[in-house]
Design an enzyme around this catalytic site. Structure first.
Site, mmCIF file in Angstrom:
data_model
loop_
_atom_site.group_PDB
_atom_site.id
_atom_site.type_symbol
_atom_site.label_atom_id
_atom_site.label_comp_id
_atom_site.label_asym_id
_atom_site.label_seq_id
_atom_site.Cartn_x
_atom_site.Cartn_y
_atom_site.Cartn_z
ATOM 1 N N HIS A 385 43.003 -20.154 26.435
ATOM 2 C CA HIS A 385 43.101 -20.356 27.881
ATOM 3 C C HIS A 385 42.448 -19.192 28.603
ATOM 4 O O HIS A 385 42.694 -18.029 28.284
ATOM 5 C CB HIS A 385 44.565 -20.472 28.315
ATOM 6 C CG HIS A 385 44.743 -20.562 29.804
ATOM 7 N ND1 HIS A 385 45.430 -19.621 30.542
ATOM 8 C CD2 HIS A 385 44.309 -21.485 30.703
ATOM 9 C CE1 HIS A 385 45.420 -19.960 31.820
ATOM 10 N NE2 HIS A 385 44.751 -21.085 31.941
ATOM 11 N N SER A 386 41.550 -19.506 29.549
ATOM 12 C CA SER A 386 40.921 -18.475 30.371
ATOM 13 C C SER A 386 40.177 -17.470 29.489
ATOM 14 O O SER A 386 39.318 -17.844 28.696
ATOM 15 C CB SER A 386 41.987 -17.811 31.251
ATOM 16 O OG SER A 386 41.402 -16.977 32.219
ATOM 17 N N LEU A 387 40.505 -16.178 29.613
ATOM 18 C CA LEU A 387 39.833 -15.164 28.804
ATOM 19 C C LEU A 387 40.057 -15.402 27.317
ATOM 20 O O LEU A 387 39.205 -15.060 26.481
ATOM 21 C CB LEU A 387 40.329 -13.770 29.198
ATOM 22 C CG LEU A 387 39.734 -12.585 28.433
ATOM 23 C CD1 LEU A 387 38.225 -12.500 28.633
ATOM 24 C CD2 LEU A 387 40.405 -11.280 28.848
#
Length: 761
Positions: A385-387
């Site tokens: 998720h995300s980074l």
């Protein structure tokens, strides 16, 4: 008196009245208790005055004469969050296992028993009454064998009594049932008083000393709690047990910061929610397959790297705190704890810590899971998720498949392009360490055999050590063993030369593993991009190898496309694929401010819409269907107008030919114009179908095995009113998204040959 429906025998709660005070003040007969030190906690049992119970005269006479039956216990565990304490029940299957273990300990006198519960993610030490997490760090929680429960006026749920307290209540209840004598008062040493009016009406009164000082009236002082016997007589949702069979394992990596959603919950809590959603979807969309034993469940396990980065081992928090300004402290603390993770990942030192933590956690969890599930023969997928998705992208890009690993062991080492040690250090800008290395008689060949600790002993700082070791080792490896080697070519774009083969297909004339990510030449500085791993601007670190090959990589709200572009990449070669992972899905919410697409970097010549993720109930959301309906209505209106124009042209074409000047080739101007106009109509009518056909024929490359990569969620109706208002929430919505979870399940079980079922509406 108030009665709450929905419970066996009714739930009675005493209304505040003076009678309840009289009931406490007028005991008429003491029954019995011991006075030994061991019995100091035992209650004193009195017989309450019959006339004082006038406010509780709603008696069930039939149940009063029912024979005594031993109460059935149910096991609960305690969850503490901030200042709130709640007791949650185990599933009936887990509770039965705990009860059996408790009985065996009592009978056999064993020291302790450990029972695996909740899909073997927790171990309960029965005698110690503690619940321990298996896969992640978490403080142990208290476990209780519960038989009696209470709830006050302001409580929202029943709470279990301590086991000793419950034991005393059960003994008094047994005596009352056996002797058919009720209206007994039990006084406990702690000051609580419990009155057994009848089997269905039992109340507890708090001691006056524990009440608030500002409460004045006796009725308010003695406001009672409702007491219930057995879990079947209280309103509590007992969770369903999980299938023992595990078909697939998914490791989930979080993004920046310690919190993963707007409620500031940890990755552990968010993954627990995602697991619960998946279990519910399996029961609804794979019901028949579950009944036939084809489908068990998917295990989701969290991977936490933030605590390792910000822990005592790195000391980075202390270093940052020393230079942080004292103003707007809360905002600065939030920035230091979350947004700085992006900068840490682009630092060689801390990027190494992050990647090492993620890889080691993957390997540790994989080994531990197989130890606890020796019968498991399924595969593993990863979610970022995300980074976290960027971390996984870089990690998977730098994996070696089995053939590369074998070549790396048996292949002959190549020489460092005849460079001398001095030339190499000059190229890296580290010529000041030449004398240090020469004093140890180190050349390039011996330098390639050095470890980080060897150079550290020579007094070389961390940064220069990393540069030297990564450069030398990369040059020393065989050419075909370099992880993610970039195709070197002339021109402004790093692309392989394309030629034609006998079967008419295009080929670059290079081995398949050399199709990779392409970067335009730098126009701002003479950066040696070959120094960076795979030539895509990744930080130069040692990427560890995973002990398993992931089946699929799912990216949630991912900035991968943006980071690759910022690193200097213009496109991804269509033939590129992760060395050990053959499937990749980029899943995002349309209003997610952090998410970027991947497909335009592979297929740039066509403006391709992302794939719309179906609603988990099998259709589009109503507002999107309405939008599509309006679009179709406008198209129908357009077609009607075009049809009217066609009819007009046809009527005009039926005019006498002599009235119009002749055209070239014997055609009249009217006939020629009519053909052109009809061609325009046909082109307009068939434009959508042609575009759809072209989309189907477009090759999406091998990053996802030739399939589509970008998948977009359907926004909720309320979200469509204001995109900016729900932007942050959109980036954090994936953990509770049924549509996202169903897409994962469909991909997993399609590979297992199990088709999804349409749920009953």
């Amino acid at each position: 008196m108030s009665v709450s429906e929905g419970e066996e025998g009714g739930l009675f709660r005493a209304a505040p009245s003076d009678n309840s005070q009289d009931l406490l003040d007028n005991p008429t007969k003491t029954v019995a208790t011991g006075s030994t030190p061991e019995d100091q906690a035992s209650p004193v049992v009195d017989e309450a005055s019959p006339s004082s119970a006038s406010s509780f005269e709603m008696l069930d006479m039939e149940s009063a004469h029912a024979p005594y039956q031993e109460v059935q216990p149910h096991w609960f565990f305690c969850r503490r969050a901030d200042d709130n304490t709640s007791w949650l029940p185990f599933s009936r299957e887990d509770s039965d296992k705990l009860e059996n273990a408790f009985t065996n300990i009592s009978d056999e006198g064993e020291e302790d028993k450990v029972v695996a519960v909740e899909g073997q993610r927790y171990d309960v030490h029965v005698k110690e009454r503690k619940r321990y997490a298996v896969y992640w760090e978490q403080a142990p929680s208290e476990v209780r064998r519960c038989t009696w429960f209470y709830k006050g006026d302001k409580d929202t749920r029943f709470m279990p009594y301590p086991e000793d307290f419950s034991k005393d209540l059960e003994e008094a209840y047994r005596k009352s049932v056996t002797s058919d004598e009720w209206k007994k008062k039990l006084d406990f040493p702690t000051g609580e008083t419990v009155i057994l009016h009848n089997p269905k009406l039992i109340m507890q009164y708090q001691p006056i000393g524990l009440q608030d000082d500002w409460v004045s009236s006796p009725s308010e002082h003695t406001r009672p709690r409702t007491v219930k016997r057995g879990v079947d007589n209280i309103s509590v949702e007992i969770p369903d047990g999980e299938p023992e069979k595990v078909d697939h394992v998914v490791f989930m990596v979080h993004g920046i910061g310690p919190a993963c959603d707007l409620r500031f919950r940890s990755i552990i809590q968010c993954v627990n929610d995602f697991r619960s959603v998946s279990l519910s979807l399996l029961a609804s969309h794979y019901k028949r397959a579950q009944q036939e034993g084809q489908v068990g469940r998917v295990e989701f396990l969290p991977v936490n790297w933030h605590s390792a980065l910000h822990g005592d081992a790195t000391g980075v928090d202390e270093d940052i705190q020393r230079i942080t300004l004292p103003s707007i402290s809360r905002l600065r603390h939030f920035t230091n704890d979350t947004l700085l993770d992006l900068f840490f990942y682009n630092s060689p030192t801390y990027c190494q810590t992050i990647v090492d933590t993620v890889a080691s956690e993957f390997n540790r969890l994989h080994v531990l899971f197989k130890q606890r599930h020796p019968e498991f023969s399924g595969t593993v997928s990863v979610v970022g998720h995300s980074l976290g998705s960027l971390i996984l992208f870089d990690l998977l890009t730098n994996q070696r498949d089995e053939s590369q690993a074998r070549q790396g062991i048996s292949g002959e080492p190549c020489h460092l392009n005849c460079n001398t040690l001095e030339q190499t250090l000059n190229r890296l800008g580290l010529q000041q360490y030449l004398d240090v290395l020469q004093n140890e008689n180190l050349d390039l060949e011996s330098l390639a055999l050095c470890r980080d600790s060897d150079l550290k002993d020579l007094g070389i700082p961390l940064g220069p050590r990393k540069k030297i070791l990564n450069y030398v080792r990369r040059k020393w490896l065989p050419e075909d063993c370099r992880m993610g080697a970039v195709c070197q070519a002339q021109g402004p774009q790093l692309q392989p030369e394309v030629t034609s083969t006998q079967d008419g297909n295009e080929s670059s004339g290079l081995p398949p593993q050399q199709f990779h990510l392409h970067r335009p030449q730098s126009v701002t500085s003479a950066v040696d991009y070959e120094y960076f791993d795979v030539g895509i601007g990744q930080v130069s670190i040692d990427y560890p190898q995973l002990e398993f090959h992931p089946q699929t990589f799912f990216a949630f709200g991912s900035p991968i496309g943006m980071f690759l572009t910022v690193r200097g990449l213009k496109r991804i070669d269509p033939n590129y694929t992760f060395p050990t992972c053959k499937s990749f899905y980029n899943i995002y919410h349309p209003y997610d401010p952090v998410a970027y697409r991947i497909e335009p970097m592979i297929v740039s010549e066509v403006d391709l819409e992302p794939m719309l993720i179906p609603h988990h109930k099998g259709r589009k959301r109503m507002h999107l269907e309405l939008k599509d309906s309006l679009t179709r209505m406008s198209m129908d209106l357009k077609n009607n107008v075009l049809g009217s124009l066609r009819t007009a042209w046809q009527s005009f074409a039926r005019l006498p030919v002599a009235a119009l000047p002749p055209g070239e080739g014997g055609e009249t101007t009217t006939e020629k114009t009519l053909e052109e106009t009809q061609g325009g109509f046909d082109e307009a009518e068939s434009s959508e179908s042609v575009e759809e056909r072209e989309h189907r024929e477009i090759k999406m490359g091998m990053l996802n095995g030739g399939r589509r990569i970008d998948y977009v969620l359907q926004e909720k109706p309320i979200e469509s009113f204001n995109e900016y208002l729900f932007a942050i929430q959109s980036h954090l919505c994936y953990w509770e998204s049924e549509d996202t979870a169903l897409l994962l399940l469909k991909e997993i079980y399609d590979n297992l040959g199990v088709a999804i079922e349409q749920p009953q509406q």
